[in-house]
Design an enzyme around this catalytic site. Structure first.
Site, PDB file in Angstrom:
ATOM      1  CD  GLU A 155      13.369 -89.817  37.380  1.00  0.00           C
ATOM      2  OE1 GLU A 155      12.136 -89.814  37.235  1.00  0.00           O
ATOM      3  OE2 GLU A 155      14.135 -89.070  36.763  1.00  0.00           O
ATOM      4  NE  ARG A 189       1.415 -89.346  39.201  1.00  0.00           N
ATOM      5  CZ  ARG A 189       2.654 -88.923  39.134  1.00  0.00           C
ATOM      6  NH1 ARG A 189       2.999 -88.051  38.242  1.00  0.00           N
ATOM      7  NH2 ARG A 189       3.563 -89.384  39.963  1.00  0.00           N
TER       8      ARG A 189
HETATM    9  P1  AMP Z   1      10.080 -95.685  37.697  1.00  0.00           P
HETATM   10  O1  AMP Z   1       9.802 -96.855  38.586  1.00  0.00           O
HETATM   11  O2  AMP Z   1      11.424 -95.045  38.013  1.00  0.00           O
HETATM   12  O3  AMP Z   1       9.952 -96.032  36.246  1.00  0.00           O
HETATM   13  O4  AMP Z   1       9.025 -94.555  38.057  1.00  0.00           O
HETATM   14  C1  AMP Z   1       7.757 -94.594  37.533  1.00  0.00           C
HETATM   15  C2  AMP Z   1       6.727 -94.074  38.503  1.00  0.00           C
HETATM   16  O5  AMP Z   1       7.161 -92.918  39.209  1.00  0.00           O
HETATM   17  C3  AMP Z   1       5.506 -93.673  37.727  1.00  0.00           C
HETATM   18  O6  AMP Z   1       4.387 -94.210  38.401  1.00  0.00           O
HETATM   19  C4  AMP Z   1       5.499 -92.155  37.720  1.00  0.00           C
HETATM   20  O7  AMP Z   1       4.247 -91.686  38.126  1.00  0.00           O
HETATM   21  C5  AMP Z   1       6.550 -91.727  38.719  1.00  0.00           C
HETATM   22  N1  AMP Z   1       7.636 -90.916  38.137  1.00  0.00           N
HETATM   23  C6  AMP Z   1       8.946 -91.250  38.087  1.00  0.00           C
HETATM   24  N2  AMP Z   1       9.685 -90.290  37.525  1.00  0.00           N
HETATM   25  C7  AMP Z   1       8.834 -89.324  37.163  1.00  0.00           C
HETATM   26  C8  AMP Z   1       8.989 -88.055  36.498  1.00  0.00           C
HETATM   27  N3  AMP Z   1      10.180 -87.606  36.101  1.00  0.00           N
HETATM   28  N4  AMP Z   1       7.879 -87.329  36.273  1.00  0.00           N
HETATM   29  C9  AMP Z   1       6.656 -87.770  36.672  1.00  0.00           C
HETATM   30  N5  AMP Z   1       6.455 -88.941  37.291  1.00  0.00           N
HETATM   31  C10 AMP Z   1       7.511 -89.717  37.545  1.00  0.00           C
END
Ligand code: AMP
Length: 166
Positions: free
Chosen positions: A94, A57
């Protein structure tokens, strides 16, 4: 700006129980141009050479921003998508684990990293590391949404700016 927020849909328990997924699809369909403008307004672009977008995205926003600003676009991709020579970085997100890669063929330049959502910050930290190791100087990181209650990103070394912070 608060108007844009109403186009982000909270989806509980997706893709796993306990996760509140931020669905930006309504925003992309109805407020794409305004959203790109809102992210662009977060920083001064005069010293930036290229935008590094994080698959997938981050590509949607990063590519549109690069076009609007007349900057280059550098893809940070999921493992196995880019041809060699590449460097890899593993990270925890996450709801899982993954690896990101970047080409090592870029000339030294100043970049801004762009993604849609920062959750734990694992993706962003891996992206920063990849850029540094690929000879790219990261001057700031941008996201549409920062779920800052989920991360402890240190904003002092590389500034992080988001349109919406929770
Ligand atoms: P992180 O590495 O945990 O910061 O996750 C970030 C990536 O995972 C981004 O590229 C987001 O597209 C996706 N992502 C993680 N958590 C969410 C969420 N709650 N809603 C939408 N996208 C998320």
């Amino acid at each position: 700006m608060s108007d844009l927020e109403t186009f982000i849909r909270d989806v509980p328990d997706f893709p796993k129980k306990g996760i509140i997924f931020k669905d930006i699809s309504p925003l992309l369909e109805q407020k794409f141009s305004e959203t790109i403008d809102a992210i662009i307004k977060l920083i001064d672009w005069s010293e930036v050479d290229s935008i590094a977008g994080v698959e997938s995205r981050g590509f949607i926003f990063g590519a549109a921003m690069a076009k609007a600003l007349g900057k280059g676009f550098i893809p940070i991709r999921k493992k196995g998508k880019l041809p060699p020579p590449v460097i890899s970085e593993s990270y925890t997100l996450e709801y899982g684990e993954d690896s990101l890669e970047i080409s090592t063929l870029y000339n030294k330049q100043k970049v801004v990293i762009v993604d849609d959502v920062i959750a734990t910050g694992g993706t962003l930290k891996a992206s920063i590391k990849l850029c540094k190791n690929a000879n790219l100087e990261v001057i700031s990181c941008l996201s549409l949404i920062n779920l800052s209650f989920l991360n402890e990103l240190d904003n002092t070394q590389i500034p992080i700016h988001s349109v919406f912070e929770y």
